[in-house]
Design a protein around this motif. Structure first.
Motif, PDB file in Angstrom:
ATOM      1  N   ALA A 164       0.823  -1.215   0.000  1.00  0.00           N
ATOM      2  CA  ALA A 164       0.000   0.000   0.000  1.00  0.00           C
ATOM      3  C   ALA A 164       0.855   1.262   0.000  1.00  0.00           C
ATOM      4  N   LYS A 165       1.935   1.257   0.766  1.00  0.00           N
ATOM      5  CA  LYS A 165       2.753   2.458   0.893  1.00  0.00           C
ATOM      6  C   LYS A 165       3.747   2.622  -0.250  1.00  0.00           C
ATOM      7  N   SER A 166       3.967   1.580  -1.050  1.00  0.00           N
ATOM      8  CA  SER A 166       4.879   1.701  -2.195  1.00  0.00           C
ATOM      9  C   SER A 166       4.136   1.848  -3.513  1.00  0.00           C
ATOM     10  N   MET A 180      -2.839  -1.392 -10.103  1.00  0.00           N
ATOM     11  CA  MET A 180      -2.364  -2.244  -9.011  1.00  0.00           C
ATOM     12  C   MET A 180      -1.755  -3.533  -9.544  1.00  0.00           C
ATOM     13  N   SER A 181      -2.434  -4.127 -10.503  1.00  0.00           N
ATOM     14  CA  SER A 181      -1.959  -5.387 -11.072  1.00  0.00           C
ATOM     15  C   SER A 181      -0.636  -5.189 -11.795  1.00  0.00           C
ATOM     16  N   VAL A 182      -0.532  -4.105 -12.577  1.00  0.00           N
ATOM     17  CA  VAL A 182       0.706  -3.831 -13.308  1.00  0.00           C
ATOM     18  C   VAL A 182       1.845  -3.542 -12.340  1.00  0.00           C
ATOM     19  N   HIS A 183       1.554  -2.819 -11.262  1.00  0.00           N
ATOM     20  CA  HIS A 183       2.582  -2.527 -10.257  1.00  0.00           C
ATOM     21  C   HIS A 183       3.158  -3.831  -9.698  1.00  0.00           C
ATOM     22  N   ALA A 184       2.284  -4.782  -9.378  1.00  0.00           N
ATOM     23  CA  ALA A 184       2.750  -6.065  -8.842  1.00  0.00           C
ATOM     24  C   ALA A 184       3.517  -6.866  -9.889  1.00  0.00           C
ATOM     25  N   SER A 185       3.029  -6.850 -11.132  1.00  0.00           N
ATOM     26  CA  SER A 185       3.687  -7.637 -12.181  1.00  0.00           C
ATOM     27  C   SER A 185       5.046  -7.045 -12.548  1.00  0.00           C
ATOM     28  N   SER A 186       5.123  -5.723 -12.656  1.00  0.00           N
ATOM     29  CA  SER A 186       6.378  -5.098 -13.087  1.00  0.00           C
ATOM     30  C   SER A 186       7.476  -5.243 -12.039  1.00  0.00           C
ATOM     31  N   LEU A 187       7.107  -5.236 -10.746  1.00  0.00           N
ATOM     32  CA  LEU A 187       8.101  -5.421  -9.690  1.00  0.00           C
ATOM     33  C   LEU A 187       8.244  -6.884  -9.276  1.00  0.00           C
ATOM     34  N   ARG A 296      13.977   2.962 -13.327  1.00  0.00           N
ATOM     35  CA  ARG A 296      12.816   3.344 -12.508  1.00  0.00           C
ATOM     36  C   ARG A 296      12.319   2.153 -11.696  1.00  0.00           C
ATOM     37  N   ASN A 297      12.295   0.966 -12.299  1.00  0.00           N
ATOM     38  CA  ASN A 297      11.868  -0.225 -11.570  1.00  0.00           C
ATOM     39  C   ASN A 297      12.814  -0.525 -10.410  1.00  0.00           C
ATOM     40  N   GLU A 298      14.106  -0.314 -10.634  1.00  0.00           N
ATOM     41  CA  GLU A 298      15.066  -0.520  -9.550  1.00  0.00           C
ATOM     42  C   GLU A 298      14.792   0.438  -8.395  1.00  0.00           C
ATOM     43  N   GLN A 299      14.487   1.706  -8.713  1.00  0.00           N
ATOM     44  CA  GLN A 299      14.198   2.680  -7.673  1.00  0.00           C
ATOM     45  C   GLN A 299      12.914   2.328  -6.927  1.00  0.00           C
ATOM     46  N   LYS A 300      11.897   1.897  -7.666  1.00  0.00           N
ATOM     47  CA  LYS A 300      10.646   1.501  -7.020  1.00  0.00           C
ATOM     48  C   LYS A 300      10.852   0.276  -6.139  1.00  0.00           C
ATOM     49  N   ARG A 301      11.695  -0.630  -6.604  1.00  0.00           N
ATOM     50  CA  ARG A 301      11.988  -1.831  -5.820  1.00  0.00           C
ATOM     51  C   ARG A 301      12.727  -1.463  -4.526  1.00  0.00           C
ATOM     52  N   ILE A 302      13.681  -0.558  -4.637  1.00  0.00           N
ATOM     53  CA  ILE A 302      14.415  -0.117  -3.449  1.00  0.00           C
ATOM     54  C   ILE A 302      13.477   0.560  -2.455  1.00  0.00           C
ATOM     55  N   HIS A 303      12.558   1.400  -2.968  1.00  0.00           N
ATOM     56  CA  HIS A 303      11.575   2.039  -2.076  1.00  0.00           C
ATOM     57  C   HIS A 303      10.687   0.990  -1.428  1.00  0.00           C
ATOM     58  N   TYR A 304      10.275   0.006  -2.178  1.00  0.00           N
ATOM     59  CA  TYR A 304       9.446  -1.083  -1.656  1.00  0.00           C
ATOM     60  C   TYR A 304      10.173  -1.814  -0.526  1.00  0.00           C
ATOM     61  N   LEU A 305      11.458  -2.095  -0.726  1.00  0.00           N
ATOM     62  CA  LEU A 305      12.234  -2.813   0.284  1.00  0.00           C
ATOM     63  C   LEU A 305      12.532  -1.953   1.507  1.00  0.00           C
ATOM     64  N   SER A 306      12.461  -0.628   1.356  1.00  0.00           N
ATOM     65  CA  SER A 306      12.747   0.252   2.492  1.00  0.00           C
ATOM     66  C   SER A 306      11.608   0.274   3.504  1.00  0.00           C
ATOM     67  N   ILE A 307      10.455  -0.282   3.144  1.00  0.00           N
ATOM     68  CA  ILE A 307       9.285  -0.310   4.023  1.00  0.00           C
ATOM     69  C   ILE A 307       9.259  -1.641   4.767  1.00  0.00           C
ATOM     70  N   ALA A 308       9.050  -1.584   6.073  1.00  0.00           N
ATOM     71  CA  ALA A 308       9.017  -2.810   6.882  1.00  0.00           C
ATOM     72  C   ALA A 308       7.956  -3.761   6.360  1.00  0.00           C
ATOM     73  N   PRO A 309       8.263  -5.063   6.286  1.00  0.00           N
ATOM     74  CA  PRO A 309       7.314  -6.015   5.683  1.00  0.00           C
ATOM     75  C   PRO A 309       5.948  -6.022   6.351  1.00  0.00           C
ATOM     76  N   SER A 310       5.886  -6.067   7.703  1.00  0.00           N
ATOM     77  CA  SER A 310       4.629  -5.936   8.435  1.00  0.00           C
ATOM     78  C   SER A 310       3.517  -6.780   7.830  1.00  0.00           C
ATOM     79  N   ARG A 311       3.799  -8.074   7.633  1.00  0.00           N
ATOM     80  CA  ARG A 311       2.804  -8.975   7.081  1.00  0.00           C
ATOM     81  C   ARG A 311       2.266  -9.915   8.172  1.00  0.00           C
TER      82      ARG A 311
END
Length: 345
Positions: A164-166, A180-187, A296-311
Motif C-alpha cells: 500500500a505504501k509503495s 495495481m496489477s501492473v505494479h505487482a507484475s512489473s516489480l 525506474r523499476n530498480e528505484q521503485k523496488r528499493i523504495h518497496y524494500l525500504s518499508i518494513a514487511p509488516s505482514r
C-alpha cells in the motif's frame, strides 16, 4: 464471533459513491466477520445518504473530494496506517464472508496482495458488455504483462502495508485496479488469487461503470502502463507498424524500378523512406527508454524494500506488532541520543 486476527492491525477500506442502498449492510457484514477491525468508508461526493448510512452502521466516514475511485484509493493508502488492508466496493456485490480466507491466504502464502477473483463475474448485474470487456482486457493484460492475474478488475483485494505504501496510485478512476496489477507484475511482487462469490447489485443500487467510456479509459491506461513499464515492447510494435507502411508504399515503386529502371512516383518513394527512418527512430527510442524503465523499476523496488514487511509477523512468529516496533525504534533512538550527549559532555 471472535476475531482470529486479534493481534493484527487490520483496516477495511470502502470507497463509495452513491451507495446508500447497500453500504450499511456491507459495513455490518465486515463487523460481523472481522469484529474489532477498523472500517473506513471514503465518501466520494455522494449526493445521497451514503455517509449517514455508513456512520450509523459503525464505520468511520471520511470525505474524499477529488472525484474518481483512483483518487479515493490514493487518499486511503496515504491516510491509513495498518499491517493489513482490505479493499472492497460498497455495493454489496462482493462476498464479505471470504475476507478471513483472503487474510489467512496473505499470511500463509507470504504474499503482498491477494485478489478475490469473481467466480460469477460474467453475470455482472446482467450487463453483457461488462462481461465481454472483462474477458477481453484480461487476455490483453496477460499477453502484455504476464499471467499473474485472471481478473484484473476485481475490487476485492487484501494488501500488506509494504504494498500500500509503495504503490504510486496515479490512476484517477476505475483504472486503479489495473494499475495495481501492473505494479505487482512489473516489480515481480508475490501475489495470489482466491476465487470468491460475486453477486448482483441489490434493488436501488446502480453501477457507475460505463461500458464504452470506462472501457476506453482502461484501454488507454493499459497502453500508458505498457509504455512506462515495457517501453521496448511498446515502441517495437509501433516500429513494426511504421515498417509495414514503409514496405507497403515502397513495394510498387521498387517493382516499377526493376521493370523500367525509372522512379516515376518520387513522392511515394520519399514517403516510404520517411516511414522507414521513423521506424528506426521509434525502435531506438524503445531501446533507450527500456534502460530508463529498468532504472525506474530498480528505484521503485528499493523504495518497496525500504518499508518494513509488516505482514502479520506477530500473528505468525510472535514478533512485535507495528505500533510496538515503532515505539521500540523511537525509544532506542532517544537512548542513543542521550548517550551521545553524555559522551560529548
Amino acid at each position: 464471533m471472535s476475531n482470529q486476527f486479534g493481534d493484527l492491525n487490520i483496516a477495511v477500506l470502502l470507497p463509495c459513491y452513491n451507495e446508500e442502498a447497500a453500504i450499511a449492510q456491507v459495513v455490518l457484514d465486515f463487523r460481523r466477520v472481522l469484529p474489532g477491525t477498523r472500517i473506513y468508508v471514503y465518501d466520494n461526493n455522494s449526493s445521497d445518504n451514503t455517509s449517514e448510512q455508513a456512520a450509523r452502521a459503525g464505520a468511520t466516514v471520511v470525505p474524499s473530494r477529488r472525484q474518481g475511485k483512483g483518487n479515493v484509493v490514493r487518499q486511503m493508502f496515504a491516510d491509513i496506517d495498518a499491517d493489513i488492508y482490505i479493499m472492497a466496493d460498497g455495493d454489496g456485490t462482493y462476498d464479505v464472508s471470504a475476507a478471513p480466507t483472503l487474510i489467512q491466504t496473505l499470511l500463509d502464502e507470504r504474499v503482498d496482495m491477494v485478489v478475490g477473483t469473481r467466480n460469477d463475474v460474467t453475470i455482472d448485474a446482467g450487463r453483457k458488455g461488462h462481461a465481454f470487456g472483462n474477458n477481453l482486457f484480461n487476455k490483453v493484460y496477460q499477453a502484455i504483462f504476464g499471467n499473474d492475474f485472471s481478473d484484473i478488475f476485481s475490487g476485492y483485494r487484501v494488501f500488506t502495508r509494504r504494498f500500500a505504501k509503495s504503490f504510486p496510485a496515479m490512476s484517477p478512476g476505475f483504472e486503479i485496479e489495473t494499475e495495481m496489477s501492473v505494479h505487482a507484475s512489473s516489480l515481480r511482487l508475490p501475489v495470489k488469487e482466491v476465487g470468491t462469490d460475486y453477486g448482483v447489485r441489490g434493488e436501488g443500487s446502480e453501477s457507475k461503470l460505463s461500458t464504452f467510456r470506462d472501457g476506453f479509459r482502461i484501454l488507454r491506461m493499459i497502453a500508458t502502463l505498457m509504455k512506462e513499464t515495457r517501453p521496448f515492447l511498446f515502441f517495437s510494435y509501433l516500429a513494426v507498424g511504421l515498417l509495414g507502411v514503409s514496405m507497403f508504399t515502397a513495394t510498387p515503386v521498387l517493382i516499377e524500378y526493376f521493370r523500367t529502371g525509372l522512379v516515376d512516383r518520387m513522392p511515394t518513394w520519399v514517403m516510404s523512406m520517411t516511414m522507414l527512418l521513423a521506424s528506426l527512430m521509434v525502435f531506438m527510442a524503445g531501446v533507450i527508454l527500456d534502460s530508463v524503465a529498468r532504472g525506474r523499476n530498480e528505484q521503485k523496488r528499493i523504495h518497496y524494500l525500504s518499508i518494513a514487511p509488516s505482514r502479520g509477523e506477530q500473528h505468525i512468529h510472535s514478533t512485535p506488532r507495528l505500533r510496538e516496533r515503532r515505539g521500540t525504534v523511537k525509544a532506542e533512538g532517544s537512548v542513543k541520543e542521550r548517550n551521545e550527549k553524555s559522551a560529548r559532555g
